[in-house]
Design a protein around this motif. Sequence first.
Motif, PDB file in Angstrom:
ATOM      1  N   TYR A  78       0.870  -1.174   0.000  1.00 29.35           N
ATOM      2  CA  TYR A  78       0.000   0.000   0.000  1.00 29.35           C
ATOM      3  C   TYR A  78       0.909   1.226   0.000  1.00 29.35           C
ATOM      4  O   TYR A  78       1.884   1.281   0.772  1.00 29.35           O
ATOM      5  CB  TYR A  78      -0.876   0.043   1.246  1.00 29.35           C
ATOM      6  N   VAL A  79       0.607   2.218  -0.815  1.00 33.24           N
ATOM      7  CA  VAL A  79       1.413   3.433  -0.840  1.00 33.24           C
ATOM      8  C   VAL A  79       0.499   4.649  -0.782  1.00 33.24           C
ATOM      9  O   VAL A  79      -0.614   4.645  -1.327  1.00 33.24           O
ATOM     10  CB  VAL A  79       2.327   3.511  -2.090  1.00 33.24           C
ATOM     11  N   ASP A  80       0.996   5.687  -0.116  1.00 32.86           N
ATOM     12  CA  ASP A  80       0.207   6.914   0.014  1.00 32.86           C
ATOM     13  C   ASP A  80       1.155   8.044   0.400  1.00 32.86           C
ATOM     14  O   ASP A  80       2.292   7.800   0.818  1.00 32.86           O
ATOM     15  CB  ASP A  80      -0.882   6.747   1.089  1.00 32.86           C
ATOM     16  N   ALA A  81       0.683   9.263   0.257  1.00 30.19           N
ATOM     17  CA  ALA A  81       1.457  10.430   0.658  1.00 30.19           C
ATOM     18  C   ALA A  81       0.560  11.379   1.443  1.00 30.19           C
ATOM     19  O   ALA A  81      -0.638  11.494   1.161  1.00 30.19           O
ATOM     20  CB  ALA A  81       2.038  11.147  -0.559  1.00 30.19           C
ATOM     21  N   MET A  82       1.144  12.014   2.454  1.00 29.22           N
ATOM     22  CA  MET A  82       0.443  13.041   3.219  1.00 29.22           C
ATOM     23  C   MET A  82       1.348  14.262   3.282  1.00 29.22           C
ATOM     24  O   MET A  82       2.549  14.174   2.992  1.00 29.22           O
ATOM     25  CB  MET A  82       0.125  12.541   4.635  1.00 29.22           C
ATOM     26  N   TYR A  83       0.780  15.409   3.672  1.00 30.71           N
ATOM     27  CA  TYR A  83       1.545  16.644   3.636  1.00 30.71           C
ATOM     28  C   TYR A  83       1.783  17.209   5.038  1.00 30.71           C
ATOM     29  O   TYR A  83       0.909  17.151   5.898  1.00 30.71           O
ATOM     30  CB  TYR A  83       0.842  17.686   2.760  1.00 30.71           C
ATOM     31  N   ILE A  84       2.991  17.747   5.238  1.00 33.95           N
ATOM     32  CA  ILE A  84       3.357  18.394   6.494  1.00 33.95           C
ATOM     33  C   ILE A  84       4.026  19.724   6.175  1.00 33.95           C
ATOM     34  O   ILE A  84       4.396  19.978   5.025  1.00 33.95           O
ATOM     35  CB  ILE A  84       4.327  17.518   7.325  1.00 33.95           C
ATOM     36  N   LYS A  85       4.182  20.571   7.204  1.00 30.19           N
ATOM     37  CA  LYS A  85       4.841  21.857   7.024  1.00 30.19           C
ATOM     38  C   LYS A  85       6.242  21.815   7.640  1.00 30.19           C
ATOM     39  O   LYS A  85       6.421  21.356   8.758  1.00 30.19           O
ATOM     40  CB  LYS A  85       4.021  22.977   7.669  1.00 30.19           C
ATOM     41  N   ILE A  86       7.207  22.317   6.874  1.00 34.56           N
ATOM     42  CA  ILE A  86       8.608  22.328   7.308  1.00 34.56           C
ATOM     43  C   ILE A  86       9.196  23.721   7.076  1.00 34.56           C
ATOM     44  O   ILE A  86       8.919  24.350   6.044  1.00 34.56           O
ATOM     45  CB  ILE A  86       9.430  21.274   6.530  1.00 34.56           C
ATOM     46  N   ARG A  87       9.986  24.180   8.030  1.00 30.74           N
ATOM     47  CA  ARG A  87      10.672  25.455   7.860  1.00 30.74           C
ATOM     48  C   ARG A  87      11.945  25.229   7.032  1.00 30.74           C
ATOM     49  O   ARG A  87      12.758  24.374   7.366  1.00 30.74           O
ATOM     50  CB  ARG A  87      11.023  26.049   9.220  1.00 30.74           C
ATOM     51  N   GLU A  88      12.082  25.984   5.964  1.00 26.45           N
ATOM     52  CA  GLU A  88      13.208  25.805   5.056  1.00 26.45           C
ATOM     53  C   GLU A  88      13.672  27.163   4.542  1.00 26.45           C
ATOM     54  O   GLU A  88      12.906  27.873   3.885  1.00 26.45           O
ATOM     55  CB  GLU A  88      12.781  24.904   3.883  1.00 26.45           C
ATOM     56  N   TYR A  89      14.918  27.512   4.872  1.00 27.45           N
ATOM     57  CA  TYR A  89      15.462  28.807   4.456  1.00 27.45           C
ATOM     58  C   TYR A  89      14.538  29.966   4.858  1.00 27.45           C
ATOM     59  O   TYR A  89      14.198  30.836   4.066  1.00 27.45           O
ATOM     60  CB  TYR A  89      15.710  28.836   2.944  1.00 27.45           C
ATOM     61  N   GLU A  90      14.105  29.917   6.117  1.00 25.55           N
ATOM     62  CA  GLU A  90      13.263  30.957   6.724  1.00 25.55           C
ATOM     63  C   GLU A  90      11.870  31.039   6.108  1.00 25.55           C
ATOM     64  O   GLU A  90      11.131  31.992   6.358  1.00 25.55           O
ATOM     65  CB  GLU A  90      13.961  32.328   6.645  1.00 25.55           C
ATOM     66  N   ARG A  91      11.511  30.070   5.306  1.00 29.58           N
ATOM     67  CA  ARG A  91      10.156  29.983   4.748  1.00 29.58           C
ATOM     68  C   ARG A  91       9.496  28.716   5.247  1.00 29.58           C
ATOM     69  O   ARG A  91      10.166  27.722   5.523  1.00 29.58           O
ATOM     70  CB  ARG A  91      10.195  29.976   3.213  1.00 29.58           C
ATOM     71  N   VAL A  92       8.177  28.739   5.344  1.00 29.12           N
ATOM     72  CA  VAL A  92       7.419  27.534   5.699  1.00 29.12           C
ATOM     73  C   VAL A  92       6.891  26.929   4.412  1.00 29.12           C
ATOM     74  O   VAL A  92       6.143  27.575   3.662  1.00 29.12           O
ATOM     75  CB  VAL A  92       6.251  27.853   6.658  1.00 29.12           C
ATOM     76  N   VAL A  93       7.295  25.687   4.133  1.00 30.40           N
ATOM     77  CA  VAL A  93       6.907  25.027   2.884  1.00 30.40           C
ATOM     78  C   VAL A  93       6.162  23.727   3.202  1.00 30.40           C
ATOM     79  O   VAL A  93       6.311  23.152   4.274  1.00 30.40           O
ATOM     80  CB  VAL A  93       8.132  24.719   2.004  1.00 30.40           C
ATOM     81  N   SER A  94       5.372  23.300   2.251  1.00 30.49           N
ATOM     82  CA  SER A  94       4.640  22.041   2.378  1.00 30.49           C
ATOM     83  C   SER A  94       5.432  20.941   1.679  1.00 30.49           C
ATOM     84  O   SER A  94       5.903  21.126   0.552  1.00 30.49           O
ATOM     85  CB  SER A  94       3.260  22.177   1.733  1.00 30.49           C
ATOM     86  N   LYS A  95       5.602  19.825   2.369  1.00 27.28           N
ATOM     87  CA  LYS A  95       6.314  18.694   1.780  1.00 27.28           C
ATOM     88  C   LYS A  95       5.510  17.418   1.947  1.00 27.28           C
ATOM     89  O   LYS A  95       4.690  17.289   2.862  1.00 27.28           O
ATOM     90  CB  LYS A  95       7.699  18.542   2.401  1.00 27.28           C
ATOM     91  N   ALA A  96       5.771  16.473   1.045  1.00 27.89           N
ATOM     92  CA  ALA A  96       5.033  15.215   1.048  1.00 27.89           C
ATOM     93  C   ALA A  96       5.787  14.148   1.822  1.00 27.89           C
ATOM     94  O   ALA A  96       7.003  14.013   1.685  1.00 27.89           O
ATOM     95  CB  ALA A  96       4.789  14.748  -0.379  1.00 27.89           C
ATOM     96  N   VAL A  97       5.065  13.404   2.632  1.00 25.52           N
ATOM     97  CA  VAL A  97       5.614  12.255   3.355  1.00 25.52           C
ATOM     98  C   VAL A  97       5.137  10.995   2.637  1.00 25.52           C
ATOM     99  O   VAL A  97       3.937  10.702   2.618  1.00 25.52           O
ATOM    100  CB  VAL A  97       5.147  12.230   4.820  1.00 25.52           C
ATOM    101  N   TYR A  98       6.061  10.282   2.001  1.00 24.05           N
ATOM    102  CA  TYR A  98       5.733   9.071   1.253  1.00 24.05           C
ATOM    103  C   TYR A  98       5.879   7.858   2.181  1.00 24.05           C
ATOM    104  O   TYR A  98       6.927   7.676   2.809  1.00 24.05           O
ATOM    105  CB  TYR A  98       6.665   8.912   0.056  1.00 24.05           C
ATOM    106  N   ILE A  99       4.850   7.033   2.242  1.00 22.66           N
ATOM    107  CA  ILE A  99       4.853   5.868   3.136  1.00 22.66           C
ATOM    108  C   ILE A  99       4.423   4.635   2.352  1.00 22.66           C
ATOM    109  O   ILE A  99       3.501   4.693   1.526  1.00 22.66           O
ATOM    110  CB  ILE A  99       3.907   6.074   4.330  1.00 22.66           C
ATOM    111  N   ALA A 100       5.107   3.519   2.604  1.00 21.20           N
ATOM    112  CA  ALA A 100       4.727   2.237   2.001  1.00 21.20           C
ATOM    113  C   ALA A 100       4.585   1.192   3.096  1.00 21.20           C
ATOM    114  O   ALA A 100       5.419   1.113   4.003  1.00 21.20           O
ATOM    115  CB  ALA A 100       5.778   1.792   0.984  1.00 21.20           C
ATOM    116  N   LEU A 101       3.524   0.420   3.003  1.00 24.98           N
ATOM    117  CA  LEU A 101       3.281  -0.678   3.933  1.00 24.98           C
ATOM    118  C   LEU A 101       3.129  -1.958   3.124  1.00 24.98           C
ATOM    119  O   LEU A 101       2.438  -1.975   2.096  1.00 24.98           O
ATOM    120  CB  LEU A 101       2.028  -0.408   4.767  1.00 24.98           C
TER     121      LEU A 101
END
Length: 389
Positions: free
Chosen positions: A165-188
């Motif tokens: 099973y594969v899916d992605a969810m989104y989280i917020k990360i601080r990067e170069y003084e900006r807050v960006v959205s990144k995908a967390v890829y998970i496989a089970l």
Amino acid sequence: MTQINFTLDFDKIKGEVVRSDLNEVIKSSIVVILNEFMEKERDDYMKNQSYDRTENRHDYRNGYYEREMILNIGTINLKVPRTRSGEFSTSIFEKYQRCDQALLLSMTEMVINGVSTRKVTNIVEQLCGKQVSKSLVSNLTKKLDPIVNEWSSQPLNTNNYRYIYVDAMYIKIREYERVVSKAVYIALGVNDKGKREIIGLRIDHAESKENWIKFFEYLISRGLKSPRLVISDAHQGLKVAIMEKFVGSTWQRCTVHFIKNILDVMPKKNSQDARELVKSIFRAPNSKISRELKEEFITTYEGNSKYHKAIEKLDEGFEDAIQYYVEPQSTHKHIRTTNVLERINSEIRRRERVVRIFPNQQSAFRLIGAVLMDYEETLDTGNKKYIQF
């Protein structure tokens, strides 16, 4: 000087102390006992008593130094004996080292379980009467890095994974003084024994064909072979990546997401019967009945222009959504949706809400990896199986 002879059962003392309320009188008693024990240890090392004069003495007493001992039930101050050579050392702190480690592990555990760093410092202060800095808690969690890294890179060629099973969810990360959205890829994965394992974690930019390909290449590099089924939603880039990287595997479109896609383009009013018919298509006991129900839906509603989009979506995605029928019937309820991954995502989300914005990508990988490792230990323990083949 009167010699004090006694023996201490440290495990028993520890148990009694942990269970006590530890008021100041009890704390003082523990200090006296431990100080006397250390004094006796030095006497045994010296092979004489204080003020004894012997010709064969090999060292000299050299007073005391103070040292705090932080236990998971409080902080005490001890007078540690020392000798002039510095060779003598007490076993007290070795005996209680597990207590100190238990406190540190508890602090780390609190962070993993979604307690904020600020709250952890407050809890430790209340338990121990000892202030700890936020930086100490953060540095403690960094000790998880090698553990999480080892877990996330373990070989996948020791098991054959029938379904993943594969899916992605989104989280917020601080990067170069900006807050960006990144995908967390998970496989089970579900192995041939019917047990589940979390086999992949990666944090990258937004979902795309290229990023899904990178994720699958990372799994393949660890030894993953093409499974019978890959279960996921219908993200276009994900579908293409599955076809390119898992040659010979079948894609199973999540029926929960697919049904929702169909229902979203149907009329809101007076459509209850039509909605129930759509759901029944994917609850049928076999593919023959499922196809019959699909044709019934199309025949019933093709004359109504309000259902044209729903019919078009159903017809277009139907085959990809019924691939689970090829597998044994006992597996159908487990492999037709990505619900098992949705539950894992909700566990991550519960912890992530406390953090809200991760200070960097490594901290996100560390915390999410620790959460997944912890969650994995609860999956299919003992003789339990997720799927019976």
